[in-house]
Design a protein around this motif. Structure first.
Motif, PDB file in Angstrom:
ATOM      1  N   PHE A  59       1.162  -1.054   0.148  1.00 61.00           N
ATOM      2  CA  PHE A  59      -0.141  -0.368  -0.375  1.00 61.00           C
ATOM      3  C   PHE A  59       0.590   1.126  -0.450  1.00 61.00           C
ATOM      4  O   PHE A  59       1.618   1.127   0.896  1.00 61.00           O
ATOM      5  CB  PHE A  59      -0.781  -0.215   0.984  1.00 61.00           C
ATOM      6  CG  PHE A  59      -1.792  -1.439   1.575  1.00 61.00           C
ATOM      7  CD1 PHE A  59      -3.000  -1.252   0.635  1.00 61.00           C
ATOM      8  CD2 PHE A  59      -1.431  -2.572   2.137  1.00 61.00           C
ATOM      9  CE1 PHE A  59      -3.679  -1.977   0.861  1.00 61.00           C
ATOM     10  CE2 PHE A  59      -2.030  -3.549   2.127  1.00 61.00           C
ATOM     11  CZ  PHE A  59      -3.683  -3.087   1.475  1.00 61.00           C
ATOM     12  N   VAL A  60       1.033   1.763  -1.053  1.00 55.44           N
ATOM     13  CA  VAL A  60       1.081   3.189  -0.884  1.00 55.44           C
ATOM     14  C   VAL A  60       0.441   4.664  -0.703  1.00 55.44           C
ATOM     15  O   VAL A  60      -1.218   4.419  -0.995  1.00 55.44           O
ATOM     16  CB  VAL A  60       2.263   3.798  -2.274  1.00 55.44           C
ATOM     17  CG1 VAL A  60       3.161   2.548  -2.044  1.00 55.44           C
ATOM     18  CG2 VAL A  60       1.420   3.351  -3.335  1.00 55.44           C
ATOM     19  N   ALA A  61       0.374   5.525   0.168  1.00 56.41           N
ATOM     20  CA  ALA A  61      -0.091   6.802  -0.272  1.00 56.41           C
ATOM     21  C   ALA A  61       0.612   8.641  -0.482  1.00 56.41           C
ATOM     22  O   ALA A  61       1.899   8.885   0.221  1.00 56.41           O
ATOM     23  CB  ALA A  61      -1.344   7.064   1.204  1.00 56.41           C
ATOM     24  N   LEU A  68       7.887   6.856  -3.268  1.00 62.19           N
ATOM     25  CA  LEU A  68       8.654   5.965  -2.794  1.00 62.19           C
ATOM     26  C   LEU A  68       8.521   4.868  -4.317  1.00 62.19           C
ATOM     27  O   LEU A  68       9.162   3.766  -4.859  1.00 62.19           O
ATOM     28  CB  LEU A  68       7.344   5.372  -2.342  1.00 62.19           C
ATOM     29  CG  LEU A  68       8.648   4.176  -1.730  1.00 62.19           C
ATOM     30  CD1 LEU A  68       8.389   3.631  -0.364  1.00 62.19           C
ATOM     31  CD2 LEU A  68       6.903   2.807  -1.741  1.00 62.19           C
ATOM     32  N   GLU A  69       7.128   4.987  -5.427  1.00 59.48           N
ATOM     33  CA  GLU A  69       6.692   4.490  -6.252  1.00 59.48           C
ATOM     34  C   GLU A  69       8.134   4.533  -7.403  1.00 59.48           C
ATOM     35  O   GLU A  69       8.104   3.657  -8.469  1.00 59.48           O
ATOM     36  CB  GLU A  69       5.702   4.920  -6.700  1.00 59.48           C
ATOM     37  CG  GLU A  69       5.180   3.265  -7.944  1.00 59.48           C
ATOM     38  CD  GLU A  69       3.596   3.414  -7.805  1.00 59.48           C
ATOM     39  OE1 GLU A  69       3.216   2.794  -7.611  1.00 59.48           O
ATOM     40  OE2 GLU A  69       2.866   4.490  -7.550  1.00 59.48           O
ATOM     41  N   LYS A  78       9.517  -4.288 -10.120  1.00 57.76           N
ATOM     42  CA  LYS A  78       8.365  -4.485 -10.913  1.00 57.76           C
ATOM     43  C   LYS A  78       7.144  -4.489  -9.198  1.00 57.76           C
ATOM     44  O   LYS A  78       7.601  -4.360  -7.809  1.00 57.76           O
ATOM     45  CB  LYS A  78       7.927  -5.176 -11.522  1.00 57.76           C
ATOM     46  CG  LYS A  78       8.592  -5.287 -12.807  1.00 57.76           C
ATOM     47  CD  LYS A  78       7.865  -6.693 -13.580  1.00 57.76           C
ATOM     48  CE  LYS A  78       8.476  -6.910 -15.050  1.00 57.76           C
ATOM     49  NZ  LYS A  78       7.637  -7.974 -15.669  1.00 57.76           N
ATOM     50  N   THR A  79       6.597  -2.476  -9.280  1.00 61.75           N
ATOM     51  CA  THR A  79       5.265  -2.813  -8.422  1.00 61.75           C
ATOM     52  C   THR A  79       4.223  -3.133  -8.845  1.00 61.75           C
ATOM     53  O   THR A  79       3.479  -2.691  -9.748  1.00 61.75           O
ATOM     54  CB  THR A  79       5.174  -1.576  -7.984  1.00 61.75           C
ATOM     55  OG1 THR A  79       5.903  -0.740  -8.727  1.00 61.75           O
ATOM     56  CG2 THR A  79       7.084  -1.766  -7.445  1.00 61.75           C
ATOM     57  N   MET A  88      -0.225   9.762   4.000  1.00 64.91           N
ATOM     58  CA  MET A  88       1.074   9.350   3.310  1.00 64.91           C
ATOM     59  C   MET A  88       1.382   8.465   3.838  1.00 64.91           C
ATOM     60  O   MET A  88       2.124   8.149   4.451  1.00 64.91           O
ATOM     61  CB  MET A  88       1.791  10.900   3.246  1.00 64.91           C
ATOM     62  CG  MET A  88       1.714  10.868   4.355  1.00 64.91           C
ATOM     63  SD  MET A  88       2.790  12.705   5.219  1.00 64.91           S
ATOM     64  CE  MET A  88       4.421  12.101   4.858  1.00 64.91           C
ATOM     65  N   THR A  89       2.256   8.124   2.576  1.00 68.35           N
ATOM     66  CA  THR A  89       3.542   6.755   3.277  1.00 68.35           C
ATOM     67  C   THR A  89       4.434   7.440   3.859  1.00 68.35           C
ATOM     68  O   THR A  89       4.573   8.742   3.914  1.00 68.35           O
ATOM     69  CB  THR A  89       4.004   6.612   1.624  1.00 68.35           C
ATOM     70  OG1 THR A  89       3.392   5.669   1.379  1.00 68.35           O
ATOM     71  CG2 THR A  89       5.185   5.458   2.044  1.00 68.35           C
TER      72      THR A  89
END
Length: 302
Positions: A59-61, A68-69, A78-79, A88-89
């Motif tokens: 999970f990211v935000a 980060l991604e 690969k994500t 937020m992350t």
């Protein structure tokens, strides 16, 4: 395919000081770094060094999640993250001075809808795919989350690897995970007995096998590692020589090395244990995660 799950990834902001941290005063850094991480992401990073493709799930935000991604993509990883609408992350601040100080962020809440989105991604896994679950569960999720995911995958031939502690680990054993990786101290806590020699470690590992674990890999820091495989074989390995400068990510690196070694050798446990040990040690002897060059150098000494 190998999949890793990181529930609460982070950007580690590492600050280096020349002197002791002065609380309540202005401190001047001599250098800083940003490290993208989380246990599952660490595993994916070392797998990439070993030439093994993986997909990092989790999970990211917010803008930190987008950063980060992008950073992981730039590293060639690969994500397939679930994007949260709120929060937020997290950013973790690591201050390296005479004493090391850490301030870890909480990270975003993960709502039920996001968990269902992750489960939908996991529904695509095929027989003999490997799913690596590592680390703790965020406060916004139930502590039964690992059980929930493995129950959903039960009977589909997905090989689960679980690197967690205490109840998180014990409660998934009934789903027959392919591999679990406690360290010797965690294993002692689980069985309620102080383990003082290899025979006691083997006996304790057998107890976890009887509860469902197929393979039990016990890391023992400077004393190396011990593997009890699902055929009843006991494999023991020492630790290569070197100076430990970093313990963060060493266990994740061992998991990555073991899984890569197992896959690349066609299921040879000795090869998997050697590569896992080399990867864990290479990270422990480095300021960051293990590189392929360092791993290969240590492999020659084991």
């Amino acid at each position: 395919m190998i999949y890793t799950v990181t529930f609460n990834p982070a950007i580690d902001y590492v600050v280096r000081l020349d002197c002791e941290l002065k609380v309540g005063d202005v401190n001047r850094a001599r250098g800083e770094d940003c490290v993208l991480g989380g246990k599952g992401i660490n595993v994916s990073g070392v797998l990439a060094e070993l030439g093994c493709e993986s997909v990092a799930l989790g999970f990211v935000a917010g803008e930190t999640g987008a950063w980060l991604e992008r950073g992981l993509a730039a590293q060639g990883l690969k994500t397939d993250f679930v994007h949260l609408e709120h929060g937020m992350t997290r950013i973790n601040v690591k201050i390296k001075a005479e004493k090391e100080t850490e301030l870890n962020g909480a990270g975003p809440d993960i709502p039920e809808g996001a968990m269902q989105a992750l489960e939908t991604k996991l529904d695509r896994l095929q027989k003999d795919d490997i799913l690596i679950l590592a680390g703790s569960i965020p406060a916004s999720l139930a502590q039964t989350t690992y059980e929930r995911l493995l129950a959903r995958l039960e009977g589909r031939g997905v090989r689960a690897v679980v690197d967690a502690t205490r109840d998180l680990l014990v409660n998934v054993l009934r789903y027959r995970p392919f591999l679990i990786k406690p360290n010797n101290h965690e294993l002692s806590e689980i069985v309620g007995i102080k383990l003082t020699n290899d025979n006691e470690v083997v006996t304790a590992a057998k107890m976890l096998q009887e509860k469902g674990a197929r393979n039990v890999l016990v890391s023992m820091a400077g004393d190396g590692a011990l593997l009890l495989d699902e055929q009843g074989g006991v494999h023991r390995i020492g630790c290569p020589k070197g100076t430990v400068v970093n313990s963060v990510g060493a266990g994740d690196s061992m998991v990555a090395g073991f899984v890569a070694g197992y896959q690349q050798s066609g299921g040879n446990y000795d090869t998997a244990l050697r590569l896992g040990t080399a990867c864990g040690s290479a990270t422990a002897f480095s300021l960051g995660l293990a590189t392929r060059q360092d791993i290969e150098k240590l492999l020659k000494t084991i």
